[in-house]
Write a protein that holds these residues in place. Structure first.
Motif, PDB file in Angstrom:
ATOM      1  N   THR A 151      50.319  26.298  38.695  1.00 41.29           N
ATOM      2  CA  THR A 151      49.236  26.975  39.405  1.00 41.29           C
ATOM      3  C   THR A 151      48.337  27.715  38.429  1.00 41.29           C
ATOM      4  OG1 THR A 151      50.693  27.299  41.323  1.00 41.29           O
ATOM      5  CG2 THR A 151      48.665  28.597  41.258  1.00 41.29           C
ATOM      6  N   LEU A 152      47.041  27.468  38.559  1.00 39.87           N
ATOM      7  CA  LEU A 152      46.039  28.193  37.798  1.00 39.87           C
ATOM      8  C   LEU A 152      45.518  29.336  38.661  1.00 39.87           C
ATOM      9  CD1 LEU A 152      43.866  28.595  35.555  1.00 39.87           C
ATOM     10  CD2 LEU A 152      42.483  26.896  36.771  1.00 39.87           C
ATOM     11  N   PHE A 153      45.580  30.558  38.140  1.00 38.01           N
ATOM     12  CA  PHE A 153      45.031  31.719  38.824  1.00 38.01           C
ATOM     13  C   PHE A 153      43.723  32.099  38.127  1.00 38.01           C
ATOM     14  CE2 PHE A 153      49.470  31.823  39.946  1.00 38.01           C
ATOM     15  CZ  PHE A 153      49.456  32.200  41.280  1.00 38.01           C
ATOM     16  N   TYR A 154      42.649  32.041  38.892  1.00 39.67           N
ATOM     17  CA  TYR A 154      41.314  32.335  38.360  1.00 39.67           C
ATOM     18  C   TYR A 154      40.927  33.706  38.888  1.00 39.67           C
ATOM     19  CZ  TYR A 154      36.403  31.395  37.092  1.00 39.67           C
ATOM     20  OH  TYR A 154      35.148  31.425  36.548  1.00 39.67           O
ATOM     21  N   MET A 155      40.901  34.703  37.992  1.00 37.23           N
ATOM     22  CA  MET A 155      40.802  36.104  38.408  1.00 37.23           C
ATOM     23  C   MET A 155      39.879  36.881  37.473  1.00 37.23           C
ATOM     24  SD  MET A 155      44.942  36.559  38.983  1.00 37.23           S
ATOM     25  CE  MET A 155      44.830  38.255  39.515  1.00 37.23           C
ATOM     26  N   VAL A 156      38.654  36.420  37.330  1.00 36.94           N
ATOM     27  CA  VAL A 156      37.728  37.035  36.378  1.00 36.94           C
ATOM     28  C   VAL A 156      37.321  38.420  36.872  1.00 36.94           C
ATOM     29  CG1 VAL A 156      35.509  36.783  35.213  1.00 36.94           C
ATOM     30  CG2 VAL A 156      36.912  34.759  35.685  1.00 36.94           C
ATOM     31  N   HIS A 157      37.512  39.430  36.024  1.00 38.50           N
ATOM     32  CA  HIS A 157      37.115  40.813  36.295  1.00 38.50           C
ATOM     33  C   HIS A 157      37.808  41.403  37.526  1.00 38.50           C
ATOM     34  CE1 HIS A 157      33.073  40.120  33.960  1.00 38.50           C
ATOM     35  NE2 HIS A 157      34.144  40.089  33.188  1.00 38.50           N
TER      36      HIS A 157
END
Length: 281
Positions: A151-157
């Motif tokens: 799983t890729l977690f994309y959590m910018v800022h």
């Protein structure tokens, strides 16, 4: 009477026209959002930032041994938190365009990408649905289990508590080695916080620092605010296995009772919103 009927008929016709215009305006608004999103994608591609970032992802895949963090293998899924108001905010729109390029690179179908942000508007929810992306059913506060799937977690800022909660929810060698986080630099968090605050409020970030690999996205003058302090993080099993047994024994759920500046919206604190029915991942 006839005049009244005629007037009534006119009012009804006017109402239908108003509804039609409102629908057309909504459709035009949705089309405009998607058009601006395509423009953001084109900008990322033409600026060279995406090519350099994709290169960082590929280079990261060859480091550290073990499973490639963003390489080939089992099918990936994706979870995105905190994207923000991308219909109105150019930075959020660029971040969404970057995510869509990532999904293409990893061959992740849109239906395997799940998003949540309590700030999403009706227009944005409709745009995400049009893109084939899916909504998480509730505010998880970052507590999303990988359930054995890469799983890729994309959590910018995003707020530090979201990262801390995510680590807590997946606190095992098997789970952590199945996830990649693209978001705020853990090294940067360590550098900016007093060690006693980091260990007290964000203990899982503090404990994982010796078990994580991190590579920063390339700097670009056009995106100094959009992707600043953003890194790719992954957790090689061989590094995790070298951590002491005590690291894995304490698995208490974070409460943040002493945290003065919690940077997340807690479950139940969201404003009411309506949109496409969310689906279970």
């Amino acid at each position: 009477m006839a005049a009244a009927a005629a007037a009534g008929g006119w009012r009804a016709a006017s109402g239908r026209r108003r509804r039609r215009r409102a629908k057309e305006k909504e459709e035009d608004g949705g089309a405009a959002v998607l058009r601006r999103l395509r423009d953001a994608r084109d900008e990322l591609l033409s600026s060279g930032f995406w090519a350099a970032s994709a290169g960082v992802c590929r280079a990261a895949a060859g480091r550290g041994g073990g499973r490639e963090p963003l390489g080939s293998g089992p099918a990936w899924r994706c979870v995105c938190y905190g994207l923000g108001r991308f219909a109105a905010c150019p930075a959020a729109r660029l971040q969404l365009a970057f995510l869509l390029l990532l999904l293409e690179m990893l061959a992740v179908p849109p239906s395997s990408c799940f998003l949540f942000d309590p700030a999403f508007s009706e227009l944005e929810l409709a745009a995400l649905e049009a893109l084939g992306l899916r909504l998480l059913p509730e505010n998880e506060e970052g507590k999303h289990s990988v359930n054995g799937s890469p799983t890729l977690f994309y959590m910018v800022h995003c707020g530090k508590a979201l990262y801390n909660n995510l680590l807590w929810r997946n606190w095992s060698v098997h789970a952590l080695s199945n996830m990649v986080i693209i978001g705020n630099s853990f090294k940067g968090i360590e550098e900016r916080l007093l060690s006693r605050i980091l260990e007290r409020d964000y203990s899982y970030i503090a404990k994982i620092l010796k078990g994580v690999e991190e590579v920063a996205l390339p700097a670009h003058p056009r995106y100094s605010d959009t992707f600043n302090d953003t890194s790719i993080h992954w957790f090689p099993a061989h590094k995790l296995e070298r951590l002491s047994a005590e690291v894995w024994e304490f698995v208490e759920e974070p409460t943040y009772e002493e945290c003065d500046d919690l940077e997340i919206i807690r479950k139940g604190e969201e404003g009411s919103q309506h949109g496409p029915a969310p689906v279970q991942p």
